[in-house]
Design a protein around this motif. Structure first.
Motif, short mmCIF file in Angstrom:
data_model
loop_
_atom_site.label_atom_id
_atom_site.label_comp_id
_atom_site.label_asym_id
_atom_site.label_seq_id
_atom_site.Cartn_x
_atom_site.Cartn_y
_atom_site.Cartn_z
N ASP A 58 0.88 -1.07 0.11
CA ASP A 58 0.01 -0.25 -0.05
C ASP A 58 0.92 1.29 -0.04
O ASP A 58 2.07 1.24 0.05
CB ASP A 58 -1.14 0.03 1.12
N LYS A 59 0.11 2.26 0.00
CA LYS A 59 0.87 3.61 -0.28
C LYS A 59 1.99 4.15 1.00
O LYS A 59 2.94 4.70 0.66
CB LYS A 59 -0.09 4.84 -0.40
N ARG A 60 1.68 3.49 2.10
CA ARG A 60 2.29 3.62 3.18
C ARG A 60 3.96 3.07 3.08
O ARG A 60 5.13 3.93 3.32
CB ARG A 60 1.72 3.17 4.31
N LEU A 61 4.08 1.83 2.53
CA LEU A 61 5.35 1.57 1.97
C LEU A 61 6.24 2.31 1.03
O LEU A 61 7.20 2.70 1.42
CB LEU A 61 5.10 0.02 1.65
N ILE A 62 5.48 2.68 0.04
CA ILE A 62 6.22 3.43 -0.75
C ILE A 62 6.60 5.07 -0.50
O ILE A 62 7.55 5.28 -0.52
CB ILE A 62 5.09 3.76 -2.06
N LEU A 63 5.46 5.28 0.44
CA LEU A 63 6.02 6.77 1.28
C LEU A 63 7.24 6.76 2.14
O LEU A 63 7.92 7.32 2.02
CB LEU A 63 4.82 7.20 1.96
N SER A 64 7.01 5.43 2.86
CA SER A 64 8.33 5.34 3.80
C SER A 64 9.82 5.20 2.94
O SER A 64 10.65 5.63 3.43
CB SER A 64 7.95 4.28 4.65
N LEU A 65 9.59 4.39 1.80
CA LEU A 65 10.84 4.10 1.28
C LEU A 65 11.33 5.28 0.27
O LEU A 65 12.46 5.01 -0.39
CB LEU A 65 10.57 2.79 0.29
N THR A 66 10.38 6.43 0.15
CA THR A 66 10.81 7.29 -0.60
C THR A 66 11.08 8.76 0.11
O THR A 66 10.64 9.72 -0.66
CB THR A 66 9.86 7.64 -2.01
N ASP A 67 11.23 8.74 1.20
CA ASP A 67 11.25 10.00 2.09
C ASP A 67 10.00 10.75 1.89
O ASP A 67 9.80 12.02 1.88
CB ASP A 67 12.59 10.67 1.66
N ARG A 68 8.98 9.97 1.97
CA ARG A 68 7.54 10.43 2.16
C ARG A 68 7.09 11.00 0.94
O ARG A 68 6.21 11.84 0.83
CB ARG A 68 7.27 11.49 3.41
N GLY A 69 7.78 10.49 -0.33
CA GLY A 69 7.32 11.01 -1.46
C GLY A 69 8.35 12.00 -2.26
O GLY A 69 8.13 12.28 -3.48
N LEU A 70 9.26 12.42 -1.40
CA LEU A 70 10.01 13.52 -1.98
C LEU A 70 10.80 12.94 -3.10
O LEU A 70 11.09 13.70 -4.25
CB LEU A 70 11.05 14.02 -0.72
N GLU A 71 11.42 11.57 -2.91
CA GLU A 71 12.18 11.20 -3.95
C GLU A 71 11.54 10.65 -5.19
O GLU A 71 12.23 10.87 -6.40
CB GLU A 71 13.02 9.83 -3.42
N VAL A 72 10.22 10.66 -5.24
CA VAL A 72 9.44 10.40 -6.38
C VAL A 72 9.32 11.72 -7.15
O VAL A 72 9.46 11.88 -8.39
CB VAL A 72 8.02 9.87 -6.04
N GLN A 121 4.15 1.44 -10.96
CA GLN A 121 4.95 2.31 -11.87
C GLN A 121 6.04 3.02 -11.03
O GLN A 121 7.31 3.03 -11.48
CB GLN A 121 4.12 3.43 -12.60
N ILE A 122 5.58 3.54 -9.81
CA ILE A 122 6.68 4.17 -9.08
C ILE A 122 7.76 3.08 -8.56
O ILE A 122 8.95 3.49 -8.74
CB ILE A 122 5.96 4.81 -7.78
N SER A 123 7.46 1.86 -8.15
CA SER A 123 8.21 0.79 -7.82
C SER A 123 9.14 0.43 -8.88
O SER A 123 10.29 0.23 -8.83
CB SER A 123 7.64 -0.42 -7.52
N HIS A 124 8.80 0.38 -9.97
CA HIS A 124 9.41 0.16 -11.31
C HIS A 124 10.33 1.09 -11.69
O HIS A 124 11.79 1.02 -11.97
CB HIS A 124 8.63 -0.18 -12.54
N ASP A 125 9.79 2.36 -11.71
CA ASP A 125 10.88 3.59 -12.23
C ASP A 125 11.94 3.90 -11.22
O ASP A 125 12.98 4.46 -11.51
CB ASP A 125 9.97 4.89 -12.33
N LEU A 126 11.61 3.80 -9.83
CA LEU A 126 12.40 4.07 -8.83
C LEU A 126 13.53 2.87 -8.24
O LEU A 126 14.16 2.94 -7.36
CB LEU A 126 12.02 4.95 -7.62
N SER A 127 13.16 1.89 -8.83
CA SER A 127 13.85 0.55 -8.94
C SER A 127 13.70 0.12 -7.28
O SER A 127 14.63 -0.19 -6.52
CB SER A 127 15.32 0.82 -8.98
N LEU A 128 12.63 0.35 -6.44
CA LEU A 128 12.24 -0.38 -5.26
C LEU A 128 11.93 -1.54 -5.16
O LEU A 128 12.43 -2.26 -4.18
CB LEU A 128 10.96 0.61 -4.72
N GLY A 129 11.96 -2.41 -6.29
CA GLY A 129 11.57 -3.77 -6.39
C GLY A 129 10.61 -4.46 -5.50
O GLY A 129 10.66 -5.64 -5.11
N LEU A 130 9.74 -3.75 -5.21
CA LEU A 130 8.52 -4.08 -4.30
C LEU A 130 7.72 -5.12 -5.01
O LEU A 130 6.87 -5.89 -4.35
CB LEU A 130 7.48 -3.11 -4.27
#
Length: 347
Positions: free
Chosen positions: A3-17, A90-99
């Motif tokens: 869910d979005k909480r995991l992506i926000l946590s891994l991207t400095d609350r969305g800043l890196e996106v 898309q975010i996981s793919h583009d930022l190479s999060l590997g989720l």
């Protein structure tokens, strides 16, 4: 389930996106909105304390305002409600999060940890410089031997190239989570950990599982261009490719190659102009999946002034058959690639 909480946590609350998709900016300082023909710098990215995430707001046209998920939906044309899962992918793919590549159990465990830390966020960005204060880290390395080289050799990547490009085999890595919790991760023969040395930081890479595929530590160069310092002063051909492993694969076969932080990273004319002044030909060789093909086409069109060419490989686009590394691992020959390049340059 992610869910979005995991992506926000891994991207400095969305800043890196926002940093990934937008031209360089300083948080809380106005800039021109790249989503339309903006003539006045009236748009900025700020931290929304109420929702504990970074948001973009355009004072000139409020329709161009929202969080990082809104931005990605706008760029790709997704419906934010019905396509929200696709936006996260898309975010996981583009930022190479590997989720969406790692084990589901590991992801569920990660979500549990993230949910405990959701209320423990502290904004560590300097209000004056916009630079994140990196958390301290330490690590130990392993020597290159039969075991640590096994993964790379399957792609024809040599030890000499690994050493020249600053790739490390990691024994263990320790740092602090955003909440201040100390942690250590360790590699193993079946789940090795490697790292790309970024000077003031590391990009950790776990290709065979054992956790998130990519992690960052310390300071990441802006812009991030892997392989830039290894390029010759000038040459006939430069290949812009999708990732670090692809750069190493090409370098092991004598090609000059670089990659940006991902295939969808915005690359300014200034960078391409400097590269074009050093190389007679520049070709874009991204993944053969839908995102890679779309991104390579966008790169060629965006920098049409410099005559970039788009190179396509005879691959299916499936997970294990989509990039130049897969091409060679699955039996492709150097003569085959040479013919494809020659054919592309003649068009």
């Amino acid at each position: 389930m992610i869910d979005k909480r995991l992506i926000l946590s891994l991207t400095d609350r969305g800043l890196e996106v926002f940093r990934h998709y937008l031209p360089p900016f300083v948080p809380r300082k106005n800039f021109r909105n790249p989503l339309y023909d903006d003539h006045k710098a009236s748009c900025n990215v700020f931290f929304d304390k109420r929702n504990s995430c970074w948001r973009m707001h355009d004072f000139g046209d409020p329709r161009y305002s929202g969080d990082c998920f809104w931005l990605v939906s706008r760029i790709y044309g997704y419906d934010l409600r019905s396509d929200f899962v696709q936006v996260m992918k898309q975010i996981s793919h583009d930022l190479s999060l590997g989720l969406y590549d790692d084990d589901e159990v590991i992801l569920r465990q990660a979500l549990v940890e993230i949910s405990k830390e959701d209320n423990d966020h502290t904004d560590t960005t300097s209000a004056t410089t916009g630079i994140l204060n990196p958390r301290p880290f330490c690590y130990s390395t392993l020597a290159w031997d039969k075991t640590t080289l096994r993964y790379w050799e399957s792609y024809g990547i040599t030890q000499e190239v690994l050493e020249r490009y600053g790739v490390l085999a990691i024994d263990d890595f320790s740092s602090y989570s955003r909440s201040g919790r100390f942690y250590t991760i360790r590699g193993g023969e079946e789940t090795p950990i490697y790292a790309y040395d970024l000077g003031g930081g590391l990009k950790l890479y776990r290709p065979l599982g054992g956790g998130l595929k990519f992690m960052y530590a310390g300071r990441v160069p802006k812009p991030y261009i892997f392989g830039l310092s290894q390029l010759p002063e000038e040459g006939d051909l430069l290949i812009l490719t999708g990732g670090e492993k692809d750069v190493l694969t090409l370098a092991s076969r004598g090609y000059a190659a670089i990659c940006f932080n991902s295939e969808t990273k915005f690359v300014g004319d200034e960078i391409i102009s400097k590269l074009a002044s050093r190389f007679a030909h520049i070709v874009v060789l991204y993944d053969m999946d839908e995102t890679g093909l779309r991104s390579s086409q966008a790169m060629v069109e965006r920098h049409s002034t410099y005559g970039l060419k788009r190179l396509e490989l005879p691959l299916t686009g499936e997970k294990s058959d989509k990039d130049i590394s897969d091409f060679f691992r699955n039996g492709g020959k150097e003569d085959d690639l040479r013919k494809i390049i020659q054919s592309t340059l003649q068009v």
